[in-house]
Design a protein around this motif. Structure first.
Motif, PDB file in Angstrom:
ATOM      1  N   SER A  52       0.810  -1.207   0.000  1.00 53.84           N
ATOM      2  CA  SER A  52       0.000   0.000   0.000  1.00 53.84           C
ATOM      3  C   SER A  52       0.856   1.276   0.000  1.00 53.84           C
ATOM      4  O   SER A  52       0.485   2.294  -0.575  1.00 53.84           O
ATOM      5  N   LEU A  53       2.027   1.220   0.616  1.00 54.62           N
ATOM      6  CA  LEU A  53       2.852   2.430   0.786  1.00 54.62           C
ATOM      7  C   LEU A  53       4.062   2.488  -0.139  1.00 54.62           C
ATOM      8  O   LEU A  53       4.871   3.407  -0.019  1.00 54.62           O
ATOM      9  N   THR A  55       4.574   3.213  -3.336  1.00 54.26           N
ATOM     10  CA  THR A  55       4.767   4.369  -4.218  1.00 54.26           C
ATOM     11  C   THR A  55       5.086   5.624  -3.402  1.00 54.26           C
ATOM     12  O   THR A  55       6.002   6.384  -3.743  1.00 54.26           O
ATOM     13  N   ASP A 190      -1.744   6.874   4.661  1.00 54.50           N
ATOM     14  CA  ASP A 190      -1.936   5.815   3.672  1.00 54.50           C
ATOM     15  C   ASP A 190      -3.428   5.460   3.700  1.00 54.50           C
ATOM     16  O   ASP A 190      -3.862   4.576   4.431  1.00 54.50           O
ATOM     17  N   ASN A 192      -5.878   3.723   2.624  1.00 51.47           N
ATOM     18  CA  ASN A 192      -6.318   2.544   1.855  1.00 51.47           C
ATOM     19  C   ASN A 192      -7.701   2.068   2.291  1.00 51.47           C
ATOM     20  O   ASN A 192      -8.200   1.062   1.807  1.00 51.47           O
ATOM     21  N   GLY A 298      -2.142   7.844  -4.581  1.00 47.80           N
ATOM     22  CA  GLY A 298      -1.104   7.235  -3.748  1.00 47.80           C
ATOM     23  C   GLY A 298      -0.288   6.186  -4.473  1.00 47.80           C
ATOM     24  O   GLY A 298       0.705   5.682  -3.929  1.00 47.80           O
ATOM     25  N   HIS A 299      -0.702   5.843  -5.704  1.00 51.01           N
ATOM     26  CA  HIS A 299       0.095   4.911  -6.498  1.00 51.01           C
ATOM     27  C   HIS A 299       0.559   5.560  -7.789  1.00 51.01           C
ATOM     28  O   HIS A 299       0.884   4.880  -8.747  1.00 51.01           O
ATOM     29  N   TYR A 322      -4.838   8.533  -1.204  1.00 52.29           N
ATOM     30  CA  TYR A 322      -5.677   7.369  -1.511  1.00 52.29           C
ATOM     31  C   TYR A 322      -4.801   6.245  -2.042  1.00 52.29           C
ATOM     32  O   TYR A 322      -4.000   6.452  -2.957  1.00 52.29           O
ATOM     33  N   THR A 323      -4.964   5.080  -1.452  1.00 50.26           N
ATOM     34  CA  THR A 323      -4.170   3.917  -1.867  1.00 50.26           C
ATOM     35  C   THR A 323      -5.052   2.677  -1.857  1.00 50.26           C
ATOM     36  O   THR A 323      -6.215   2.727  -1.439  1.00 50.26           O
ATOM     37  N   LYS A 325      -4.860  -1.274  -0.493  1.00 42.45           N
ATOM     38  CA  LYS A 325      -4.071  -2.181   0.331  1.00 42.45           C
ATOM     39  C   LYS A 325      -3.729  -3.421  -0.499  1.00 42.45           C
ATOM     40  O   LYS A 325      -4.625  -4.077  -1.028  1.00 42.45           O
ATOM     41  N   TYR A 327      -1.739  -3.205  -3.212  1.00 46.04           N
ATOM     42  CA  TYR A 327      -1.640  -2.752  -4.603  1.00 46.04           C
ATOM     43  C   TYR A 327      -0.524  -3.503  -5.339  1.00 46.04           C
ATOM     44  O   TYR A 327       0.595  -3.611  -4.857  1.00 46.04           O
TER      45      TYR A 327
END
Ligand SMILES: Cc1ncc(C[n+]2csc(CCOP(=O)(O)OP(=O)(O)O)c2C)c(N)n1
Ligand SMILES: [Mg+2]
Length: 800
Positions: A52-53, A55, A190, A192, A298-299, A322-323, A325, A327
Motif C-alpha cells: 500500500s505504501l 509508491t 496511507d 487505503n 497514492g500509487h 488514496y491507496t 491495500k 496494490y
C-alpha cells in the motif's frame, strides 16, 4: 520553487518503485516459505499493508527527503523500509533473508534493534506519528537556544495507516502541536480505507480534513492519479468521476480485488447508458480498465512528486493519499488481506510479471529495464542517502558529584526535588543550560515552580505574564520566551512521554544533547505507559519525577493513589527506578541520574553492582509529598554509592539478628519506629533502607546469571548486604505500593519473608488512617515480625 519531474527521472523512479515492491514482497515470502523455520510458525509480514505504501515511500525516499529529514514509518511498511535501505546499500541481504528472525531485519522499524538507520521506531500505532510532531518541537527548541544552527531545518515526516488515526494520542498531540506552533512536520496518511479487520467507515477523509485544518494544518487530498485525471478530461469523464466519488469503500475494494471484467460490468450497468461513458469504458481492455480504475494518487508517482514538491512553506501538512491495500499483488483490495500471505503459486506468477529469474531474487537490478550503471548512478545520487550516518552524536556535559541542597529538619522528597532544582537553576553551568523540564499541567503541584521562575517557560514567540505587569502578586512567574527552559504541556500524559522521548533523543537526532526532566503524578504514569515504553524502546534519555505517590497522598483518594508503579519501575526496560525516603538520598540519586542519562555506550555490566551503568538509560524517581524527619548525617562516598546501588543498612543487623525490616520510600518513619519498638523483644534487628528495588533486583539477577556462566565470584549488592545474616532470621518488607516490589528479597538467601504493601485501591483519610487500614504502619510491621520469628510476644504490639 516548483519543479516538474522529467520523464527520464520518472521512468527511473518507476523502476525503483517496482524493485521496492518486489523486494519487500519477496522478503516476506522468503521468511515464510523458504527460510527454514522449524518451529512451524508462520512469521507473517504484511505483504498487503507494505504494498500500500510502496509508491509514497519511493517518492519520498528516492526524491523528496533530505538527510536532515526524519521519518516514522508505518509499522507494517517495515519491509519497504528495509528494501529501500538495501537498495541504498544500508541493509544487508543476510538480514533481509532473516526478516523477523533472530537479529534479522525487524518486523517493525526499530532504532535500537535494526542496523539500517531507523529514525524513529514504530510498532504501537499512533505513537510514531506523535513522535514526529514532538520532534519538530524539539528541533525548534534546540535551534531557539542557539544550538545546531549549522544544520538545516529537518522535516519530521510520519507515514501512517488510516486506522492509526483512531488512536487517541493522535488527537492529543494535534492539540498540543497547535498550542506550541508546530511546523516542519508532514504526515502522510496511507488512506487505503482498510484497517486490520475490515474496510473502514465511509467519508473518514472529510473528518480528517476538518480535524487537521482545525488544528492549523494544511491538508492535501491526493485522490486521483494522472491516468484517471486524464480520463476525467475525456468525454464522459465527469460521469466517471462522479461514479468513483460515490462508490462505497467496500464496493471499490471488492472491484479492485475482482479486476477488469468486474469493473466493466459495474460501470456499464451504472453509467454505461451514456454514450460518451460507454465509449470511454469500451475503448479500454480489461487490464487497462483495471489499471485506470485503480490509478489512485497514492500509487501515481507524478502526482505524488508534484504534490510533495509543491510545498514551499514550513506549516504542518497532512497528505491524505488514496491507496489500495495490497496494490500490485493478487489480494489487492480484499478485506481480509491484512495478514494475508501470497501462496507459492501466486509468488511464482508475481516473479514472472516482475521479470525476476529464479535464483536472482535478491539482485538489486534484476528485471529492470534501465542499465545497472544508470540505476546505480541514480541510487548514488539519492539526496536522502547523501548525508553520511543518520545517527548523530553529542558530547556529554560534566555533572557535579554532589548537588547542593539545604536539608530542613522535616521535609518531603518532593520538596527536596523542588529545592534541588531551584539550586541548580542558580548555576550558570553548561549542564544546567541543557536541562529542559516539562510537565502536563502539574508544574506547580510537582514543585517545579521555583525552577520555572528562574529559567522561564519556552515558546518561540515571547509572551509576558500579565499578572506581573499588572503588579498582581503571584508566586509564579509565567513568562514565555525563546530562551525558556520549561515546556508546559496540556494534561495529556501520553504527550508528556512522547515529548520526553523526542527531547531524550535530541543528541542523536539533532546532534545536541538535552537533559530532559518531566514531572507528573505517579498514578498517571499508567495513562501514558505505552508511550513510556515506546520512549524506552527507542533508548530516549530522560528523568521522570513522579509525585505524589501511593496511598501516602491519602486525602486525595483511591483514584489518585498508585499501587502498581513500583512494579512498573522494576519491569520497564530502559529505565532505572528509585524511591528514596530522605532528601540527601535524593540529592545523590539526582547527581547520578544527570550523568547516567548521558551515557550511551555499550558498556559491560559493572562488576561492582552487576548493573548496566556504563550503558546508561532513563531514570524514574518515585517521590512523596509526605514531610518526614530527616536524618542528620554527613554524606560519604560509600553511602552515596550504596544509595545509588539500591540499598544500605540504616541500622546494621547484629550477629544474632532475628528480624530485618526492609522498607522503601515514604514509609521510612513507620519502619524506623517499628524497629525501635521491637528492639527489646527481638535480637539484633536490622533496618534496610531500599532506595531502588529495581536496581537491587536487577543486580541480583545479573549476578546469578554471571555465576551460572562460570563467574563464580560474582556478587551483587544485595547479596553482599545479606551475606552476614543468620539463615533463620525473618524479613519484613514494607512499601507504599504493591508488596511484590520487595517480596523477592526473601529469595536472595532463602529468608522467610512477610511482604507488606498495598494491594487494593485506597480511599480518602489521613496517612495514619490509611497506613493502619492497609497494614503498612509500625504496628503492622511489628505484627508481621512477630508472626514470622520465634520468641516472646512483642510488647509494643497493639491488638489489631
Ligand atoms: C496500539 C496498537 N494496537 C493494535 C495494533 C495491531 N494492529 C496492527 S496494524 C493494525 C491496523 C492497521 O490499519 P492501518 O493503520 O489502516 O494500516 P494498513 O495496514 O491498512 O496500512 C492494528 C490494529 C498495533 N500495532 N498497535
Ligand atoms: Mg489502512
Amino acid at each position: 520553487m516548483r519543479k516538474t519531474i522529467s520523464q527520464d527521472d520518472l521512468a527511473i523512479l518507476g523502476e525503483v518503485e517496482r524493485k521496492v515492491l518486489w523486494l519487500a514482497t519477496w522478503t516476506i515470502h522468503y521468511a515464510n516459505h523458504i527460510r527454514d523455520s522449524t518451529d512451524g510458525l508462520k512469521v507473517g509480514g504484511h505483504q498487503a499493508s507494505s504494498a500500500s505504501l510502496v509508491t509514497i515511500m519511493t517518492a519520498l525516499y528516492f526524491r523528496l527527503l533530505r538527510p536532515q529529514d526524519r521519518v516514522a514509518v508505518k509499522p507494517h511498511a517495515s519491509p519497504n523500509f528495509h528494501a529501500i535501505q538495501y537498495l541504498l546499500g544500508k541493509q544487508t541481504r543476510e538480514r533481509l533473508e532473516n526478516f523477523r528472525g533472530f537479529k534479522g531485519a525487524q518486523s517493525y522499524p526499530s532504532r535500537t534493534k535494526d542496523v539500517d538507520d531507523v529514525d524513529f521506531s514504530t510498532g504501537s500505532v499512533g505513537l510514531g506519528a506523535a513522535q514526529t510532531l514532538f520532534s519538530s518541537l524539539v528541533q525548534d527548541y534546540v535551534r531557539a537556544h542557539g544550538w545546531g544552527l549549522h544544520r538545516p531545518d529537518g522535516r519530521m515526516v510520519a507515514l501512517l495507516g488510516d486506522a492509526e488515526l483512531d488512536e487517541g494520542n493522535i488527537f492529543e498531540c494535534l492539540l498540543e502541536g497547535w498550542k506550541q506552533g508546530v511546523r516542519n512536520c508532514w504526515w502522510v496518511v496511507d488512506y487505503n480505507r482498510q484497517s486490520l479487520d475490515a474496510v473502514i467507515r465511509e467519508g473518514l477523509w472529510q473528518r480528517y480534513e476538518e480535524l487537521f485544518r482545525n488544528f492549523g494544518w494544511d491538508v492535501v487530498i491526493l485522490k486521483y492519479g494522472s491516468l484517471l485525471e486524464a480520463a476525467f478530461r475525456e468525454p464522459g469523464g465527469e460521469a466517471l468521476r462522479q461514479w468513483i466519488d460515490r462508490c462505497p469503500n467496500q464496493l471499490y475494494s471488492a472491484l479492485v480485488f475482482q479486476g477488469g471484467a468486474a469493473w466493466r460490468k459495474h460501470l456499464e450497468s451504472d453509467i454505461g447508458d451514456q454514450d460518451a461513458v460507454s465509449k470511454l469504458i469500451g475503448s479500454r481492455s480489461d487490464a487497462d480498465l483495471a489499471r485506470l480504475m485503480t490509478n489512485l494518487a497514492g500509487h501515481d508517482l507524478p502526482t505524488l512528486v508534484e504534490a510533495f514538491e509543491r510545498v514551499d512553506h514550513d506549516r504542518p501538512v497532512c497528505f491524505i493519499g488514496y491507496t489500495i491495500k495490497g496494490y500490485g499483488l493478487p489480494f489487492a483490495g480484499h478485506k481480509d488481506n491484512h495478514a494475508g500471505l501470497m501462496t507459492t503459486a501466486q509468488m511464482e506468477r508475481f516473479r514472472q510479471t516482475m521479470n525476476v529469474r529464479p535464483g536472482q531474487e535478491w539482485e538489486r537490478f534484476e528485471g529492470l529495464h534501465e542499465t545497472p550503471e544508470r540505476l546505480q548512478r541514480f541510487l548514488d545520487e539519492v539526496p536522502f542517502a547523501a548525508g553520511g550516518p543518520r545517527r548523530l552524536t553529542a558530547r556529554r556535559f560534566a555533572t557535579p558529584a554532589e548537588l547542593a541542597v539545604a536539608v530542613q529538619p522535616e521535609m518531603s522528597t518532593q520538596t527536596g526535588f523542588g529545592a534541588l532544582l531551584n539550586e541548580l537553576a542558580r548555576e550558570p553551568s553548561e549542564l544546567v543550560a541543557r536541562i529542559v523540564t516539562t510537565s502536563p499541567d502539574v508544574t506547580v503541584s510537582t514543585n517545579l515552580g521555583s525552577w520555572v521562575n528562574r529559567r522561564g517557560l519556552f515558546a518561540r514567540e515571547a509572551s509576558a505574564d500579565i499578572f506581573k505587569s499588572e503588579r498582581i502578586p503571584s508566586t509564579f512567574n509565567w513568562e514565555f520566551s525563546a530562551s525558556g527552559q520549561h515546556i508546559e504541556l496540556g494534561i495529556a500524559e501520553m504527550n508528556l512521554f512522547i515529548l520526553l522521548s523526542a527531547l531524550g533523543l535530541s543528541h542523536t537526532i539533532n546532534g545536541e544533547r538535552l537533559i530532559p526532566i518531566g514531572t507528573l503524578y505517579d498514578p498517571f504514569i499508567a495513562r501514558g505507559l505505552d508511550a513510556l515504553n515506546y520512549a524506552c524502546y527507542q533508548d530516549a534519555r530522560f528523568i521522570l519525577v513522579a509525585t505524589p505517590s501511593g496511598i501516602t497522598l491519602a486525602p486525595e483518594g483511591g483514584a489518585h493513589q498508585s499501587i502498581a508503579e513500583p512494579l512498573i519501575g522494576m519491569a520497564q526496560d530502559g529505565i532505572a527506578a528509585f524511591e528514596p525516603a530522605f532528601v540527601d538520598e535524593l540529592a545523590g540519586i539526582l547527581a547520578f541520574a544527570l550523568d547516567y542519562i548521558q551515557k550511551d555506550g555499550d558498556g559491560d555490566l559493572s562488576e561492582q553492582n552487576w548493573l548496566r551503568d556504563e550503558t546508561g538509560g532513563s531514570i524514574y524517581l518515585r517521590l512523596s509529598t509526605r514531610p518526614i524527619e530527616q536524618i542528620k548525617r554527613a554524606m560519604t562516598a560509600p553511602l552515596r554509592q550504596a544509595i545509588v546501588d539500591g540499598a544500605y543498612w540504616l541500622r546494621e543487623p547484629g550477629p544474632n539478628c532475628q528480624v530485618v525490616v526492609a522498607y522503601a520510600g515514604a514509609v521510612a518513619p513507620e519502619a524506623i519506629q517499628a524497629v525501635g519498638l521491637m528492639a527489646e523483644d527481638r535480637r539484633d534487628v536490622g533496618l534496610l533502607a531500599v532506595t531502588s528495588a529495581d536496581r537491587l533486583n536487577a543486580g541480583w539477577t545479573a549476578a546469578m546469571r554471571a555465576r551460572e556462566r562460570g563467574l563464580v565470584h560474582a556478587r551483587s549488592h544485595i547479596e553482599r548486604l545479606f551475606a552476614q545474616l543468620p539463615t533463620n532470621c525473618g524479613l519484613v518488607t514494607v512499601v507504599d505500593g504493591h508488596p511484590a516490589t520487595l517480596a523477592w528479597l526473601g529469595s536472595v538467601n532463602g529468608h522467610r519473608v512477610r511482604p507488606l504493601g498495598v494491594e487494593h485501591f485506597g480511599q480518602t483519610g489521613t496517612i495514619a488512617d490509611l497506613y493502619c487500614y492497609y497494614g503498612i504502619d509500625a504496628n503492622a510491621i511489628i505484627a508481621a515480625a512477630q508472626a514470622i520469628t520465634p520468641g516472646a510476644p512483642i510488647r509494643h504490639l497493639k491488638a489489631m
